[in-house]
Motif scaffolding. Sequence first.
Motif, mmCIF file in Angstrom:
data_model
loop_
_atom_site.group_PDB
_atom_site.id
_atom_site.type_symbol
_atom_site.label_atom_id
_atom_site.label_comp_id
_atom_site.label_asym_id
_atom_site.label_seq_id
_atom_site.Cartn_x
_atom_site.Cartn_y
_atom_site.Cartn_z
ATOM 1 N N LEU A 45 52.297 53.311 44.641
ATOM 2 C CA LEU A 45 50.916 52.900 44.442
ATOM 3 C C LEU A 45 50.256 53.716 43.340
ATOM 4 N N LEU A 46 50.481 55.016 43.327
ATOM 5 C CA LEU A 46 49.923 55.856 42.262
ATOM 6 C C LEU A 46 50.496 55.479 40.903
ATOM 7 N N GLY A 47 51.759 55.097 40.860
ATOM 8 C CA GLY A 47 52.370 54.650 39.608
ATOM 9 C C GLY A 47 51.717 53.382 39.084
ATOM 10 N N ILE A 48 51.418 52.458 39.991
ATOM 11 C CA ILE A 48 50.753 51.208 39.590
ATOM 12 C C ILE A 48 49.356 51.504 39.057
ATOM 13 N N ILE A 49 48.641 52.393 39.714
ATOM 14 C CA ILE A 49 47.301 52.762 39.243
ATOM 15 C C ILE A 49 47.384 53.430 37.876
ATOM 16 N N LEU A 50 48.383 54.270 37.645
ATOM 17 C CA LEU A 50 48.561 54.930 36.350
ATOM 18 C C LEU A 50 48.850 53.906 35.259
ATOM 19 N N VAL A 51 49.750 52.972 35.517
ATOM 20 C CA VAL A 51 50.082 51.949 34.525
ATOM 21 C C VAL A 51 48.861 51.082 34.220
ATOM 22 N N THR A 52 48.109 50.724 35.249
ATOM 23 C CA THR A 52 46.900 49.935 35.049
ATOM 24 C C THR A 52 45.883 50.701 34.213
ATOM 25 N N SER A 53 45.754 51.984 34.439
ATOM 26 C CA SER A 53 44.841 52.806 33.641
ATOM 27 C C SER A 53 45.277 52.859 32.183
ATOM 28 N N LEU A 54 46.577 52.973 31.947
ATOM 29 C CA LEU A 54 47.084 52.997 30.573
ATOM 30 C C LEU A 54 46.849 51.661 29.862
ATOM 31 N N ILE A 55 47.010 50.561 30.577
ATOM 32 C CA ILE A 55 46.739 49.243 29.990
ATOM 33 C C ILE A 55 45.256 49.110 29.650
ATOM 34 N N THR A 56 44.406 49.591 30.549
ATOM 35 C CA THR A 56 42.964 49.561 30.295
ATOM 36 C C THR A 56 42.613 50.383 29.063
ATOM 37 N N TYR A 57 43.195 51.552 28.944
ATOM 38 C CA TYR A 57 42.961 52.408 27.772
ATOM 39 C C TYR A 57 43.419 51.707 26.496
ATOM 40 N N ALA A 58 44.580 51.088 26.537
ATOM 41 C CA ALA A 58 45.109 50.396 25.354
ATOM 42 C C ALA A 58 44.229 49.215 24.968
ATOM 43 N N TYR A 59 43.659 48.547 25.961
ATOM 44 C CA TYR A 59 42.791 47.414 25.669
ATOM 45 C C TYR A 59 41.572 47.849 24.869
ATOM 46 N N TYR A 60 40.954 48.922 25.269
ATOM 47 C CA TYR A 60 39.744 49.359 24.577
ATOM 48 C C TYR A 60 40.005 49.870 23.177
ATOM 49 N N HIS A 61 41.242 50.156 22.858
ATOM 50 C CA HIS A 61 41.563 50.605 21.519
ATOM 51 C C HIS A 61 42.203 49.514 20.672
ATOM 52 N N SER A 62 42.168 48.290 21.147
ATOM 53 C CA SER A 62 42.651 47.165 20.355
ATOM 54 C C SER A 62 41.462 46.333 19.921
ATOM 55 N N THR A 63 41.630 45.629 18.826
ATOM 56 C CA THR A 63 40.549 44.784 18.333
ATOM 57 C C THR A 63 40.799 43.353 18.778
ATOM 58 N N THR A 64 39.743 42.694 19.145
ATOM 59 C CA THR A 64 39.818 41.285 19.500
ATOM 60 C C THR A 64 38.752 40.546 18.728
ATOM 61 N N ASP A 65 39.125 39.435 18.184
ATOM 62 C CA ASP A 65 38.172 38.588 17.477
ATOM 63 C C ASP A 65 37.646 37.552 18.451
ATOM 64 N N GLN A 66 36.349 37.572 18.640
ATOM 65 C CA GLN A 66 35.735 36.626 19.557
ATOM 66 C C GLN A 66 35.293 35.404 18.765
ATOM 67 N N GLU A 67 35.715 34.244 19.215
ATOM 68 C CA GLU A 67 35.323 32.996 18.594
ATOM 69 C C GLU A 67 34.614 32.147 19.635
ATOM 70 N N ASP A 68 33.653 31.381 19.178
ATOM 71 C CA ASP A 68 32.903 30.538 20.090
ATOM 72 C C ASP A 68 33.265 29.076 19.830
ATOM 73 N N HIS A 69 34.018 28.494 20.728
ATOM 74 C CA HIS A 69 34.427 27.095 20.636
ATOM 75 C C HIS A 69 34.153 26.432 21.974
#
Length: 183
Positions: free
Chosen positions: A35-59
Amino acid sequence: MKRIISVITFFLIIAIHLIFLTSILVEKVNEIWVLLGIILVTSLITYAYYHSTTDQEDHFLADLQDIFYIAIGGIFTYFLSVELKLGSVIAAGIVGTVASIPPYLPKNSKIFRRIPATVYCGAFVGMSQKTLASGYSFILFACLLTGILFIGSKNLFNGYGGKLGTLAFGGVAFTSLLIYLLV
């Protein structure tokens, strides 16, 4: 506003993953380190998300089409699985195979290129068992919720496997929760 919706959807997807994986772990394995491993991996994914750029388009109209295609995939898969008794895996395979054809018809159509992923996401919703999904109204509502999650996560987790199944699981799980709370 799109950024806020994207962030909320991201955390909903993380919560869906955590709830799903935690329920499996609690049911099958009583090991805290997993369970702690899953929480750690989820935290790392969250961290990586905030450091990636996403282009928001409105369609807006394309987003409504996505919900429609998800509903088509869900309804046809459920029909093949329950009414024709083909089984959920075979039904989803048939729907996914048929949905992969339209992009090859007019090669330059942006609309037809969107069909396979959205229909296949709906196919995952349509794989719900008859004991859980009480009928086509359940599938349609679950497809609507899945479509909302799909739209909110359009620029999230691109290139990662399991996104469509996770969104479908979230739509079905939220629909089941709402029915449980209201009935």
